[in-house]
Scaffold this motif. Structure first.
Motif, PDB file in Angstrom:
ATOM      1  N   MET A 322       0.858  -1.187   0.000  1.00  0.00           N
ATOM      2  CA  MET A 322       0.000   0.000   0.000  1.00  0.00           C
ATOM      3  C   MET A 322       0.888   1.228   0.000  1.00  0.00           C
ATOM      4  O   MET A 322       1.665   1.444   0.930  1.00  0.00           O
ATOM      5  CB  MET A 322      -0.900  -0.015   1.234  1.00  0.00           C
ATOM      6  N   ASN A 323       0.795   2.056  -1.061  1.00  0.00           N
ATOM      7  CA  ASN A 323       1.598   3.265  -1.180  1.00  0.00           C
ATOM      8  C   ASN A 323       0.682   4.460  -1.394  1.00  0.00           C
ATOM      9  O   ASN A 323       0.124   4.645  -2.469  1.00  0.00           O
ATOM     10  CB  ASN A 323       2.598   3.125  -2.333  1.00  0.00           C
ATOM     11  N   PHE A 324       0.520   5.260  -0.319  1.00  0.00           N
ATOM     12  CA  PHE A 324      -0.301   6.465  -0.375  1.00  0.00           C
ATOM     13  C   PHE A 324       0.577   7.713  -0.235  1.00  0.00           C
ATOM     14  O   PHE A 324       0.077   8.801   0.054  1.00  0.00           O
ATOM     15  CB  PHE A 324      -1.330   6.450   0.760  1.00  0.00           C
ATOM     16  N   SER A 325       1.871   7.593  -0.449  1.00  0.00           N
ATOM     17  CA  SER A 325       2.801   8.701  -0.194  1.00  0.00           C
ATOM     18  C   SER A 325       2.598   9.848  -1.178  1.00  0.00           C
ATOM     19  O   SER A 325       2.072   9.672  -2.283  1.00  0.00           O
ATOM     20  CB  SER A 325       4.242   8.196  -0.281  1.00  0.00           C
ATOM     21  N   GLY A 326       3.049  11.053  -0.755  1.00  0.00           N
ATOM     22  CA  GLY A 326       3.040  12.202  -1.643  1.00  0.00           C
ATOM     23  C   GLY A 326       1.665  12.703  -2.010  1.00  0.00           C
ATOM     24  O   GLY A 326       1.421  13.114  -3.142  1.00  0.00           O
ATOM     25  N   ASN A 327       0.728  12.663  -1.058  1.00  0.00           N
ATOM     26  CA  ASN A 327      -0.604  13.212  -1.265  1.00  0.00           C
ATOM     27  C   ASN A 327      -0.886  14.241  -0.177  1.00  0.00           C
ATOM     28  O   ASN A 327       0.051  14.793   0.416  1.00  0.00           O
ATOM     29  CB  ASN A 327      -1.642  12.077  -1.258  1.00  0.00           C
ATOM     30  N   GLY A 328      -2.155  14.494   0.108  1.00  0.00           N
ATOM     31  CA  GLY A 328      -2.523  15.449   1.143  1.00  0.00           C
ATOM     32  C   GLY A 328      -3.407  14.836   2.205  1.00  0.00           C
ATOM     33  O   GLY A 328      -4.275  15.507   2.762  1.00  0.00           O
ATOM     34  N   LEU A 346       4.064  -0.698   3.761  1.00  0.00           N
ATOM     35  CA  LEU A 346       3.165   0.421   4.001  1.00  0.00           C
ATOM     36  C   LEU A 346       3.937   1.719   3.858  1.00  0.00           C
ATOM     37  O   LEU A 346       4.919   1.945   4.563  1.00  0.00           O
ATOM     38  CB  LEU A 346       2.568   0.322   5.406  1.00  0.00           C
ATOM     39  N   ASP A 347       3.491   2.593   2.939  1.00  0.00           N
ATOM     40  CA  ASP A 347       4.153   3.881   2.719  1.00  0.00           C
ATOM     41  C   ASP A 347       3.100   4.976   2.701  1.00  0.00           C
ATOM     42  O   ASP A 347       2.294   5.080   1.775  1.00  0.00           O
ATOM     43  CB  ASP A 347       4.924   3.858   1.401  1.00  0.00           C
ATOM     44  N   VAL A 348       3.091   5.798   3.766  1.00  0.00           N
ATOM     45  CA  VAL A 348       2.195   6.950   3.819  1.00  0.00           C
ATOM     46  C   VAL A 348       3.016   8.218   4.040  1.00  0.00           C
ATOM     47  O   VAL A 348       2.510   9.210   4.575  1.00  0.00           O
ATOM     48  CB  VAL A 348       1.138   6.776   4.934  1.00  0.00           C
ATOM     49  N   SER A 349       4.265   8.201   3.638  1.00  0.00           N
ATOM     50  CA  SER A 349       5.145   9.349   3.829  1.00  0.00           C
ATOM     51  C   SER A 349       4.692  10.535   2.980  1.00  0.00           C
ATOM     52  O   SER A 349       3.934  10.386   2.018  1.00  0.00           O
ATOM     53  CB  SER A 349       6.588   8.973   3.487  1.00  0.00           C
ATOM     54  N   GLN A 350       5.161  11.728   3.361  1.00  0.00           N
ATOM     55  CA  GLN A 350       4.879  12.968   2.643  1.00  0.00           C
ATOM     56  C   GLN A 350       3.385  13.239   2.527  1.00  0.00           C
ATOM     57  O   GLN A 350       2.839  13.417   1.448  1.00  0.00           O
ATOM     58  CB  GLN A 350       5.520  12.944   1.250  1.00  0.00           C
ATOM     59  N   ASN A 351       2.714  13.243   3.686  1.00  0.00           N
ATOM     60  CA  ASN A 351       1.325  13.646   3.769  1.00  0.00           C
ATOM     61  C   ASN A 351       1.196  14.646   4.917  1.00  0.00           C
ATOM     62  O   ASN A 351       2.188  15.245   5.340  1.00  0.00           O
ATOM     63  CB  ASN A 351       0.422  12.424   3.982  1.00  0.00           C
ATOM     64  N   SER A 352      -0.004  14.839   5.428  1.00  0.00           N
ATOM     65  CA  SER A 352      -0.236  15.735   6.561  1.00  0.00           C
ATOM     66  C   SER A 352      -0.919  14.974   7.686  1.00  0.00           C
ATOM     67  O   SER A 352      -1.784  15.499   8.385  1.00  0.00           O
ATOM     68  CB  SER A 352      -1.099  16.927   6.121  1.00  0.00           C
ATOM     69  N   MET A 353      -0.536  13.719   7.865  1.00  0.00           N
ATOM     70  CA  MET A 353      -1.176  12.873   8.862  1.00  0.00           C
ATOM     71  C   MET A 353      -0.693  13.252  10.257  1.00  0.00           C
ATOM     72  O   MET A 353       0.421  13.740  10.439  1.00  0.00           O
ATOM     73  CB  MET A 353      -0.897  11.407   8.556  1.00  0.00           C
ATOM     74  N   SER A 354      -1.546  13.009  11.254  1.00  0.00           N
ATOM     75  CA  SER A 354      -1.224  13.398  12.619  1.00  0.00           C
ATOM     76  C   SER A 354      -1.685  12.307  13.576  1.00  0.00           C
ATOM     77  O   SER A 354      -2.271  11.309  13.175  1.00  0.00           O
ATOM     78  CB  SER A 354      -1.895  14.733  12.961  1.00  0.00           C
ATOM     79  N   GLY A 355      -1.418  12.545  14.856  1.00  0.00           N
ATOM     80  CA  GLY A 355      -1.800  11.569  15.867  1.00  0.00           C
ATOM     81  C   GLY A 355      -0.678  10.609  16.174  1.00  0.00           C
ATOM     82  O   GLY A 355       0.461  10.748  15.705  1.00  0.00           O
ATOM     83  N   ASP A 356      -0.992   9.610  16.994  1.00  0.00           N
ATOM     84  CA  ASP A 356       0.001   8.607  17.379  1.00  0.00           C
ATOM     85  C   ASP A 356       0.127   7.542  16.307  1.00  0.00           C
ATOM     86  O   ASP A 356      -0.830   7.241  15.578  1.00  0.00           O
ATOM     87  CB  ASP A 356      -0.398   7.937  18.702  1.00  0.00           C
ATOM     88  N   LEU A 357       1.309   6.981  16.220  1.00  0.00           N
ATOM     89  CA  LEU A 357       1.517   5.876  15.281  1.00  0.00           C
ATOM     90  C   LEU A 357       0.702   4.680  15.759  1.00  0.00           C
ATOM     91  O   LEU A 357       0.816   4.274  16.920  1.00  0.00           O
ATOM     92  CB  LEU A 357       3.010   5.521  15.226  1.00  0.00           C
ATOM     93  N   PRO A 358      -0.151   4.108  14.910  1.00  0.00           N
ATOM     94  CA  PRO A 358      -1.025   3.010  15.358  1.00  0.00           C
ATOM     95  C   PRO A 358      -0.232   1.820  15.884  1.00  0.00           C
ATOM     96  O   PRO A 358       0.791   1.432  15.322  1.00  0.00           O
ATOM     97  CB  PRO A 358      -1.798   2.640  14.094  1.00  0.00           C
ATOM     98  N   SER A 359      -0.732   1.234  16.961  1.00  0.00           N
ATOM     99  CA  SER A 359      -0.025   0.110  17.592  1.00  0.00           C
ATOM    100  C   SER A 359      -0.034  -1.136  16.724  1.00  0.00           C
ATOM    101  O   SER A 359       0.860  -1.970  16.813  1.00  0.00           O
ATOM    102  CB  SER A 359      -0.667  -0.198  18.946  1.00  0.00           C
TER     103      SER A 359
END
Length: 954
Positions: A322-328, A346-359
């Motif tokens: 799953m690669n969702f990187s480089g979005n908003g 799993l790649d969700v880098s380069q977004n504006s996600m917040s909160g704690d890293l899911p366990s």
């Protein structure tokens, strides 16, 4: 006049040759059938560097027995021509037009050039055309496919074709596969391409195609794969994909497509690959994605999607990548993703996600987690994202990138559980506290990036356990203390950055031994002293050293104070309760470093004070020690070490070449039987441990009467101590008394080559690549010794050790120099255990002993490594000599049968057989016929890499 006519006739004949070779062949041999004629004419236009077409002979009645040719058993007409991967060059001529029954034409992976004429597809029966991976160029004629009623598959991939895709392609109604990828086709898609209802695979990727993707795809009911990636398509993706219910792979990546994804894609329940990365899609990512339950790869990276990741992603239980990187994307990853039990990357880098890293990330089988460049936080400490590490759950994790987020707190010791981790990037956060020693438990690390944080404390020495490290970045922190010498153990290091810290002290000289460095940034610290002497540090960029005013050396243009280094000489005779012939019981507890002149002065004063009686007592105790074997010289806790006030000739003397001795105390017995590593011709070897945890191997030399005098002994040992090579076991020091001589070596943890080859458990089994590296490393070690005019005399598999990195290290070199004379009888008796390795000249006093003796032993070693057999093996009623066995197998053409059966075919014959032949050359009975070891190294390197373009086999 007749002469002029003859000249004209010759001119016409020459012109005929240039214009129509078919006519020329017909005139020479009018009896040729069409297939033979066509193939001979085709061959005339081709260069065949491998000689594969040598069997094509125009005198044959037919071509059915020719290489690459397949005929119909009924008609004897050619139905297939397959000449893939033969390095053919030249052009595709008209000769192929004669092959009227041809069904398959495959000329892939060659160097064919020129263009394709309009006649190439004029075959009534032609079904498959594969001209991929050549250098063909030019535009395709628009009517190229006007007679392609039977054509089912065409591939022109990886050539240099230009212009538009011929519109006549739509007339090939039987087509099932089209591959025109990796060319320079331009313009829009031919409108008729969607009418090919039988098409299963369409690949037009890596071209210059443009315009919109027009409607019509819904008619392609049999389509399984469509790839339009890396073109210049624009606009919205039309509806219709959902009608192709058999679609399994869709790749629309790297175009300029916009809008949203067509909703009817949700009907593609068999689709396992969807990539739309590198476009301009926008809006919220649709929740209907959860209905594509067969998806294994979902790549929507580098678009303009926004909002939250839909919780329906959790329905994709087959999802692996799953690669969702480089979005908003904002918010956090949905908890429903805990159901994605197959997820590997799993790649969700380069977004504006917040909160704690899911366990759930650390309770899955994920191998790759990239969440960099977001606003994720770790609560009060980094223990939050790593708080529930369980060894079983995270064994698979190999890449963890949490960089450029808002993590705070300390790195916990739980990180040691990540034993499979290869990349750890925690840089650009707000981490504090020390780097835990537990980082050494992540033994597979190749990259460790902790820069731009607020870390404090020392660099842990345990980092030396991460033997695979190639990148180590700790810059822009507040680290203090000295750079640990353990860094020098990381021989794979290429990039090191310690800049902008508070590091102090002198750089460890062992850093000079790092062979692969190309960046080492030490700038803006408080380091001092001279730079390590070595190839890299002699040319290091001055900018990598700025901000360290106390560093000196040529690179920083500041001379160092001249200090003449001397070996440390310690006199271990104290008032402690031990014999003068033994080692001191508590080396290193209170160490006193004395120069030789100071020892003499102290000794003289001691003689005056103690007197003759003390000397007499000491002598008696020396004789007592000499009369019994010192089998358990232990270092007892609580005993102080200081210098004895004597210079008696029987006093023990310990010399360490590179530092102060620091042996452990307590239960570690220097020469304890339980610590014995092995025995050889020159003595037994024991293991002991220094106080800092560093192990050493100590060889107790046997037959003292054969050892030279103390002066000669020390001269020779000091020469050996100066020898440094990555494939030689380093001599670190020695201990001398008239009755006991010890050599102190670096400890090599992997054991002997003999153990790996013959002592049999599966854990010690060596792959082909490991065996080749051992052979090459041993060769380099011997070549280095010979360059220094040192003959080993005792090369054998028990004297070749393997370190923790798989590198060969040759031991016991030069020990013959400690004997009073290089007598053949003495040498033979000392190396009698090397049966099968000894060169025949040892038995002949008239032949000079030279380095060629080592070459002979090395040749036997090669054969032992490749075959897995001992040099001499005793059967029930026979004795098998390895050299003779392999030589006989070579003469019978069965040499491949000699290769170790445990390799089970997992070896490249093009390497293994030349290596065995090299072993036989090295074991020539005539010394002058054996190559020098330098030549052997060159030959081995050529065997491993015969040409610059060839890949190395693992």
């Amino acid at each position: 006049m007749r002469a002029l006519l003859n000249m004209r006739a010759l001119s016409y004949l020459f012109l005929f040759l240039l214009l129509d070779p078919v006519l020329v062949v017909l005139s020479v041999n009018p009896s040729l059938n069409d297939d033979v004629l066509g193939l001979i004419v085709f061959k005339a236009d081709i260069q065949d560097p491998k000689g594969k077409l040598a069997s094509w002979n125009e005198d044959d009645e037919n071509s059915c027995g020719w290489f690459g040719v397949k005929c119909s058993p009924r008609s004897n007409r050619v139905i297939e021509l397959n000449l893939d991967g033969l390095s053919l060059s030249g052009r595709i001529g008209r000769g192929l037009l004669q092959l009227q029954s041809l069904r398959k034409l495959s000329l892939a992976r060659n160097n064919l050039t020129g263009s394709i004429g309009p006649n190439i597809a004029r075959f009534e029966n032609l079904r498959v055309v594969d001209l991929s991976e050549n250098n063909l160029s030019g535009e395709l004629p628009d009517d190229l496919f006007r007679q392609c009623g039977s054509l089912r598959a065409i591939s022109l991939a990886k050539n240099k074709f230009t212009g538009k895709i011929p519109s006549s392609l739509s007339s090939c109604s039987a087509l099932a596969a089209i591959n025109l990828s990796f060319n320079q086709f331009s313009g829009s898609l031919p409108s008729g391409i969607w009418t090919l209802s039988g098409l299963r695979s369409l690949d037009l990727s890596d071209n210059l195609l443009e315009g919109r993707i027009e409607k019509g795809i819904e008619g392609m009911k049999n389509l399984r794969t469509i790839n339009l990636a890396k073109n210049q398509f624009s606009g919205k993706v039309p509806d219709g994909f959902g009608s192709c219910l058999l679609l399994r792979s869709i790749d629309l990546s790297e175009n300029s497509l916009s809008g949203s994804l067509p909703e009817d894609m949700k009907d593609l329940t068999l689709c396992n690959y969807l990539s739309v990365s590198g476009n301009a899609f926008s809006g919220e990512f649709p929740a209907w994605i959860g209905e594509m339950k067969s998806l294994e790869t979902l790549d929507i990276s580098l678009n303009r999607f926004s909002g939250q990741v839909p919780s329906s992603i959790g329905n994709l239980q087959s999802l692996k990548t799953m690669n969702f990187s480089g979005n908003g994307f904002s918010g956090n990853l949905p908890e429903s993703m805990i159901n994605c039990t197959s997820l590997v990357s799993l790649d969700v880098s380069q977004n504006s996600m917040s909160g704690d890293l899911p366990s759930w990330i650390f309770k899955s089988d994920l191998q790759k987690v990239l969440v960099s460049q977001n606003n994720l936080r770790g609560g009060g400490s980094l223990k939050n994202p790593l708080y529930s590490l369980e060894e079983v759950a995270v064994q698979s994790l190999q890449v963890l990138d949490l960089s450029s987020n808002a993590f705070t707190g300390e790195i916990t010791s739980d990180i040691a559980v990540l034993s499979s981790l290869k990349l750890l990037n925690l840089s650009k956060n707000t981490l504090s506290g020390p780097i835990p020693a537990a980082v050494g438990g992540a033994v597979s690390l190749k990259e460790l990036r902790l820069g731009k944080n607020s870390l404090v404390g020392k660099i842990p020495t345990s980092i030396g356990n991460c033997s695979s490290l190639s990148t180590l970045v700790l810059s822009q922190n507040s680290l203090s203390g000295s750079i640990p010498a353990a860094i020098a153990k990381l021989t794979n290091l290429q990039v090191v950055d310690f800049s902008f810290n508070n590091l102090t002290g002198i750089l460890p000289k062992q850093l000079a031994n790092l062979p692969n460095l190309h960046t080492f940034n030490l700038s803006h610290n408080n380091l001092e002293g001279e730079l390590p002497a070595g190839p890299f540090f002699n040319i290091i960029s001055p900018s990598s050293l700025t901000g360290n005013p106390l560093l000196c050396g040529a690179v920083v243009k500041k001379s160092c104070p001249s200090v003449l280094p001397k070996p440390i000489v310690l006199n271990p005779n104290t008032s402690g309760d031990y014999a003068p012939g033994s080692l001191p019981p508590h080396l290193g507890h209170k160490r006193i470093i004395l120069s030789i002149s100071a020892l003499i002065a102290i000794g003289a004063a001691a003689v005056i004070v103690i007197g003759v009686i003390a000397i007499t007592v000491l002598n008696l105790r020396v004789r007592s020690a000499a009369s019994q074997a010192p089998a358990a010289l232990t270092f007892s806790a609580g005993e102080e070490f200081s210098h004895s006030p004597t210079t008696d000739a029987n006093s023990g003397k310990l010399v360490m070449f590179s530092g102060e001795p620091d042996f452990s105390t307590g239960a570690h017995a220097l020469l304890n039987k339980d610590c014995e590593l092995g025995r050889g011709g020159f003595g037994a070897v024991y293991r002991t441990v220094l106080r800092d945890g560093h192990s050493v191997a100590i060889k107790k030399l046997t037959v003292s009467s054969l050892v030279k005098s103390q002066d000669d002994f020390e001269i020779e040992v000091k020469k050996l101590g100066k020898i440094r090579h990555q494939n030689l076991v380093a001599l670190e020091g020695y201990y001398w008394t008239p009755s006991l001589q010890l050599l102190i070596y670096e400890y090599v943890s992997g054991g002997s080559l003999y153990k790996h080859l013959h002592d049999g458990s599966g854990g010690n089994f060596l792959s082909w690549n490991e065996r080749f590296n051992v052979i090459l490393g041993t060769a380099k070690a011997l070549a280095h010794l010979h360059h220094l005019n040192i003959i080993h005399y005792n090369i054998k598999s028990t004297n070749v050790l393997i370190d923790s990195y798989g590198e060969a290290k040759v031991g016991d070199f030069g020990l013959a120099r400690l004997l009073p004379m290089l007598d053949r009888y003495v040498l033979s008796s000392k190396i009698q255990s090397a049966l099968g390795y000894m060169a025949p000249e040892f038995a002949c006093r008239t032949v000079k002993i030279t380095e060629k003796c080592d070459v002979y032993g090395f040749g036997v070693l090669i054969l032992e490594v490749v075959t897995g057999k001992r040099p001499v093996e005793y059967m029930e009623d026979d004795v098998v000599v390895l050299c003779d066995m392999v030589r006989g197998a070579l003469e019978e053409g069965k040499v491949e049968e000699c290769i170790d059966g445990r390799l089970q075919g997992k070896f490249p014959a093009e390497e293994a057989i030349p290596v065995m032949k090299l072993g036989l050359i090295c074991t020539s009975q005539v010394p002058s016929n054996r190559p020098d070891m330098g030549e052997v190294v060159n030959i081995l390197e050529l065997i491993r890499c015969p040409s610059e373009g060839q890949e190395e086999l693992g």
